[in-house]
Scaffold this active site. Structure first.
Site, mmCIF file in Angstrom:
data_model
loop_
_atom_site.group_PDB
_atom_site.id
_atom_site.type_symbol
_atom_site.label_atom_id
_atom_site.label_comp_id
_atom_site.label_asym_id
_atom_site.label_seq_id
_atom_site.Cartn_x
_atom_site.Cartn_y
_atom_site.Cartn_z
ATOM 1 N N GLU A 4 -16.265 19.439 -3.741
ATOM 2 C CA GLU A 4 -14.973 18.901 -4.203
ATOM 3 C C GLU A 4 -15.112 17.536 -4.868
ATOM 4 O OE1 GLU A 4 -15.946 19.219 -1.092
ATOM 5 O OE2 GLU A 4 -15.197 17.639 0.239
ATOM 6 N N SER A 18 0.830 -1.200 0.000
ATOM 7 C CA SER A 18 0.000 0.000 0.000
ATOM 8 C C SER A 18 0.870 1.256 0.000
ATOM 9 C CB SER A 18 -0.912 -0.012 1.227
ATOM 10 O OG SER A 18 -0.146 0.195 2.376
ATOM 11 N N HIS A 41 -20.599 18.638 -0.522
ATOM 12 C CA HIS A 41 -19.153 18.593 -0.777
ATOM 13 C C HIS A 41 -18.894 18.821 -2.261
ATOM 14 C CE1 HIS A 41 -17.758 16.960 3.129
ATOM 15 N NE2 HIS A 41 -18.984 16.499 3.186
ATOM 16 N N CYS A 83 -19.582 21.766 4.236
ATOM 17 C CA CYS A 83 -20.316 20.884 5.140
ATOM 18 C C CYS A 83 -20.204 21.369 6.586
ATOM 19 C CB CYS A 83 -19.835 19.451 4.964
ATOM 20 S SG CYS A 83 -21.084 18.274 5.485
#
Ligand code: GLN
Length: 524
Positions: free
Chosen positions: A499, A2, A497, A374
């Site tokens: 974005e 990862s 949101h 938000c």
């Protein structure tokens, strides 16, 4: 493993195929047992990305949406939790007819069923499947086994890219042993990579490529250098130069249908800004998130949306992460003085809220461009209630009882909460007030944006607030979606949101307007 950049590598491959005219979609496999990312800490796993259908998913799905300019659904994020849940429910309904239910074939069948079902939807021609985790992890075994089976069942239509790491020693030598070992491990599972994408600091040297090709049994053209890039948007161009798509298309018998150049232009524009603006993102940063990387992952889509707006406007936003708790104990006049704009992002929990409200107050009274997202809108409403309406102790009921619950849980509205247990999740429409800032920046009176929150503006306070200048210019019935102040250069806060729908080449309107307002202030 990862953190290597598998997601960006996969998204970039998708973009290159899309540039050649193909319809590409993507699936992210997360081998964890969580059903989805909804309850996972953004400071450990990165932001929880929200899809149009309300799916709360891994942030890689955000990268896929941005690179491929698509809208995905929760079915595009497969987790161990989802797979087992389906199989166990099926077992309880007796659908396995008394057989013993096992990982092979029942779990692997369910994995393949999910991959096929997503691949076939909506005329997609190519499906990227990113298998998260590290080869050798117990968790990813059933998924890798399912991939092995798929290769036989879909013979000729599967292409395996193995993303590995070639670390550099102190004296600059590129080491191939980790790659050799992970390929060996893959082969032990019956998987031979068709291509090896090697993450490295500097471009892979010809002799390093040769060595990997030799030891891992792939032609040298199939060893791709994925060296560090200044920006993730440069990665597709870098991989193209490496000949990735030419090789992949040849091997998969694909012919170019188109020659799209918009990504090249985007990167050119990104690399030649006219100027820059300084933006403060005031958030709750935990001790473990003190390093910028973690912070950037926790607010990844915001950073990307700012970047999109920067590319479009020509003003590159430079982000500073301001700890709300420090701000609460310090002086906003000093800590926020240098910034052209202030952004308060989404958040949960009471820690840092007073500091965030100090930032809102500073932006409101000093007329500094403000973008609230938000929680950043809810706190703007609380700040306004306290400091302009004089409602002492006004607050959100998220933090307990208060005399003036300006932000509160609303009685459930019909059909509204069906998608999430308690949160308003995913796409909702908003109607914008004609002539408002919101209307101006969206250029339309009807919009759709993504949501992820529980609390709402309490309708009983709206009239009083509007009278004093905080206008709710975007609404969905009784739900307040946008708050703005007209007597201010730029004060815009949304319950949604924005974005999450921002795309390279198609920035989110509030982000673009925010960056432009910051540039104007800087010019002044
Ligand atoms: N905590 C707030 C709520 O649940 C805001 C959530 C958010 O910012 N995403 O409504």
């Amino acid at each position: 493993m990862s953190g290597l950049g598998k997601g960006i590598t996969a998204a970039s491959i998708g973009r290159l195929l899309m540039n050649r005219g193909y319809r590409v979609t993507a699936i992210k496999i997360d081998p964890y047992i969580n059903i989805d990312a909804g309850l996972m800490s953004p400071f450990q796993h990165g932001e929880v990305y929200v899809l149009k259908d309300g799916g709360e998913v891994d942030l890689d799905l955000g990268n896929y949406e941005r690179f491929l300019d698509v809208e995905l659904t929760r079915e595009h994020n497969i987790t161990t939790g989802k797979v087992y849940k389906t199989v166990i429910e099926k077992e309880r309904r007796g659908e396995y007819l008394g057989k013993t239910v096992q990982i092979i074939p029942h779990i692997t069948d369910e994995i393949k069923r999910r991959i096929r079902s997503v691949s076939r939807e909506g005329g997609n021609e190519i499906c990227l499947v990113e298998v998260g985790g590290t080869v050798g992890d117990i968790e990813s075994m059933p998924f890798l086994e399912a991939m092995r089976q798929l290769r036989h069942e879909e013979s000729g239509n599967i292409f395996f890219v193995h993303v590995t790491l070639a670390p550099t020693t102190m004296d600059g030598e590129q080491k191939t042993k980790p790659t050799q070992h992970s390929v060996k491990e893959m082969r032990g599972l019956g998987l031979q990579p068709d291509m090896i994408a090697v993450r490295c600091e500097k471009p892979l040297l010809p002799e390093t490529k040769q060595k990997i090709a030799h030891f891992c049994d792939v032609p040298i053209e199939a060893v791709i250098s994925c060296h560090d890039a200044d920006d993730i948007y440069q990665v597709p161009l870098q991989l193209e130069k490496e000949g990735l798509s030419t090789y992949l298309m040849k091997e998969m018998r694909l012919f170019p249908l188109d020659e799209r150049k918009d990504w090249d232009e985007l990167v050119r524009k990104m690399d030649s800004p006219r100027g820059q603006v300084l933006v403060a993102i005031v958030g709750k940063y935990t001790a473990s998130s003190q390093c910028t990387d973690t912070m950037e992952d926790a607010y990844l889509s915001i950073r990307e949306a700012l970047k999109h707006a920067g590319i479009e406007s020509g003003f590159r936003p430079l982000i500073s992460w301001i700890d709300a708790e420090e701000l609460n104990h310090g002086a906003p006049e000093i800590m926020l003085r240098e910034f052209d704009g202030i952004l308060v992002p989404g958040g949960f929990g009471s820690r840092g809220t007073e500091g965030k409200m100090k930032a809102v107050e500073y932006a409101r009274t000093r007329k500094v461009p403000y973008l609230g997202i938000c929680f950043g809108m809810q706190l703007a409403v609380v700040e306004f209630a306290r400091n302009v309406l004089g409602l002492v102790g006004a607050n959100s009921t998220e933090f307990g009882d208060t005399q003036h619950p300006v932000i509160a849980l609303l009685p459930e509205q019909e059909g509204l909460r069906e998608m999430g247990a308690t949160m308003r999740l995913g796409n909702y429409a908003a109607h914008l007030l004609e002539g408002s800032l919101a209307h101006r920046i969206y250029g339309s009176t009807d919009i759709v944006e993504r949501h992820r929150h529980r609390y709402e503006v309490n309708p009983s306070y709206i009239d009083a607030m509007e009278e004093k200048g905080l206008i709710f210019s975007g609404r969905n019935g009784d739900l307040m979606e946008i708050a703005e102040i007209s007597d201010h250069p730029f004060f815009f806060a949304s319950q949604f949101h924005p974005e999450m729908r921002s795309r390279p080449g198609r920035p989110s309107p509030p982000f673009l307007a925010f960056v432009e307002a910051m540039a104007e202030r800087r010019a002044r």
